[in-house]
Motif scaffolding. Sequence first.
Motif, mmCIF file in Angstrom:
data_model
loop_
_atom_site.group_PDB
_atom_site.id
_atom_site.type_symbol
_atom_site.label_atom_id
_atom_site.label_comp_id
_atom_site.label_asym_id
_atom_site.label_seq_id
_atom_site.Cartn_x
_atom_site.Cartn_y
_atom_site.Cartn_z
ATOM 1 N N ILE A 177 73.763 88.108 71.397
ATOM 2 C CA ILE A 177 73.827 87.829 72.828
ATOM 3 C C ILE A 177 72.853 88.792 73.492
ATOM 4 C CG2 ILE A 177 75.276 87.794 74.893
ATOM 5 C CD1 ILE A 177 75.981 85.640 72.787
ATOM 6 N N ALA B 81 73.934 88.008 79.765
ATOM 7 C CA ALA B 81 74.926 87.067 80.287
ATOM 8 C C ALA B 81 75.146 87.342 81.764
ATOM 9 C CB ALA B 81 76.240 87.201 79.521
ATOM 10 N N VAL C 10 74.132 82.425 79.483
ATOM 11 C CA VAL C 10 74.083 83.272 78.293
ATOM 12 C C VAL C 10 72.703 83.106 77.665
ATOM 13 C CG1 VAL C 10 75.020 83.753 76.001
ATOM 14 C CG2 VAL C 10 76.554 83.029 77.843
#
Length: 92
Positions: free
Chosen positions: A42, A45, A57
Amino acid sequence: MRSRYSAFAVGDTAYLLRSWHSTTRPATLELDAAQRWTRLEILDATGGSAFHTEGTVAFRAHYTVHGHAGSQEEHSRFVREDGRWVYVDALP
């Protein structure tokens, strides 16, 4: 996002379709059986808490296909539909 990555990793097309926004969801989804998802990063976000109705995201998903490594990067948009978070589309 993580649940959708997991669904790609195990080939759960039913979950992927259920977690796709009704206005952008394809009628069917075929996954490449040779593709193995190996890691999710990730990168960023926004939104996405219990108090938000939309979020994004940015991620990098790593995979292998026939012994060759690759990755896919996307900045995805999610919204709440019927109280559930669903994938809408990729941002430019």
